[in-house]
Design an enzyme around this catalytic site. Structure first.
Site, short mmCIF file in Angstrom:
data_model
loop_
_atom_site.label_atom_id
_atom_site.label_comp_id
_atom_site.label_asym_id
_atom_site.label_seq_id
_atom_site.Cartn_x
_atom_site.Cartn_y
_atom_site.Cartn_z
N ASP A 18 -7.16 -2.24 14.82
CA ASP A 18 -8.64 -2.60 14.22
C ASP A 18 -8.85 -3.76 13.36
OD1 ASP A 18 -7.90 -1.54 12.15
OD2 ASP A 18 -9.26 -0.32 11.81
N HIS A 52 -7.16 -4.60 10.48
CA HIS A 52 -7.20 -4.41 9.20
C HIS A 52 -5.68 -4.85 8.50
CE1 HIS A 52 -4.99 -0.10 9.61
NE2 HIS A 52 -4.20 -0.92 9.13
N GLU A 74 -9.57 -1.53 5.72
CA GLU A 74 -10.21 -0.88 6.85
C GLU A 74 -11.52 -1.94 7.04
OE1 GLU A 74 -8.39 0.61 8.64
OE2 GLU A 74 -7.82 2.61 7.92
N ASP A 81 0.76 -0.98 0.09
CA ASP A 81 -0.10 0.03 0.04
C ASP A 81 1.14 1.23 0.05
OD1 ASP A 81 0.80 -0.53 2.68
OD2 ASP A 81 -1.06 -0.46 3.50
#
Ligand code: GLP
Length: 260
Positions: A136, A138, A143, A67
């Site tokens: 979280d 990811h 996400e 990414d």
């Protein structure tokens, strides 16, 4: 998933490096999927050390990064291009033309994303994907609520991710709101995956990923559907796992499996 618990961050990094070297020794022209973040830093340092010791060669390796932030030029100190150069590529003998990182400054994101997917395919697919995990749950920048079959695309960052990554920027407002990221489906196509996590801030994400339901709320949980994923964690990141003793038994103490 195979869960491997290591006493600390440096043991975790060393074990991951040995796994990367094993893949390269079997296939010197392997395609590696690279991750950024503070977690894989120890792994990269160990790979650089092994390279300098003559134990691994990157001259035929191709890499694809997961990414990149949208809007950051490649020389921005917080760009993933910069991170990879500083922490890894500048220190090993990888050929510059074999390095692929999503562009955060293209003027046509859909076309770039399609090209990136094609390029991975043309290179024969990813042999080994290295991953970290967000607090979280990811992976890359997929996400919560990302499609579990998603491909490389533009993604809006969640508040939690912006908060987590604000520590690297001067002001919270400087954290980009968009990123370009491989999809969960892209990641699941890799032949082998190793996911690394250290510290208590990752403990709940690791427990949800390994022992919770497969859900787009925790995109790492999609790795439960992958047939060759190793999750390497330190003691702190393992602290919320319910089946911990079972994982340790499998890794350290299991008797030889029946042969017939
Ligand atoms: C970002 C990256 C992820 C990385 C995560 C955790 O969201 N896109 O690839 O896994 O940060 O980073 P760290 O290892 O610094 O906790």
């Amino acid at each position: 998933m195979e869960v491997i618990i290591q006493p600390d961050y440096s043991e975790m990094s060393r074990l991951a490096a040995r796994m990367v070297v094993e893949v390269l020794n079997t296939k010197p022209n392997a395609v590696l999927g690279m991750a950024t973040g503070s977690t894989p830093l120890g792994l990269y340092q160990e790979l650089v050390r092994l390279y300098k010791a003559g134990e691994v060669d990157f001259s035929r390796v191709t890499t694809f990064n997961l990414d990149e932030y949208v809007g950051l030029p490649t020389n921005h100190p917080q760009s993933y291009h910069y991170f990879m150069r500083e922490n890894f590529f500048n220190h090993v003998n990888i050929q510059p033309q074999n390095i692929n990182i999503p562009s955060g400054t293209t003027d046509n994101y859909p076309a770039f994303c399609e090209w990136y997917e094609q390029r991975i395919e043309e290179c024969g697919g990813i042999d080994l994907q290295i991953l970290g995990i967000g607090s979280d749950g990811h992976i890359a920048f997929n996400e919560p609520t990302s499609s579990l079959s998603s491909r490389t695309r533009l993604k809006t960052l969640a508040k939690q991710t912006i908060d987590d990554n604000a520590r690297f920027f001067e002001r919270r407002e400087d954290v980009p709101v968009y990123a370009i990221t491989m999809g969960v489906g892209t990641i699941l196509d890799a032949r082998k995956i190793i996911l690394l996590a250290g510290g208590t801030s990752k403990a709940s994400a690791i427990a949800s990923m390994v022992e919770g339901p497969v859900t787009s709320m925790v995109t790492a949980s999609a790795l439960q559907l992958h047939s060759d994923t190793k999750v390497i964690v330190d003691e702190d990141a393992a602290s919320e796992l319910q089946m911990r003793e079972y994982y340790e038994f499998i890794y350290r103490a299991k008797p030889a499996a029946p042969t017939g």
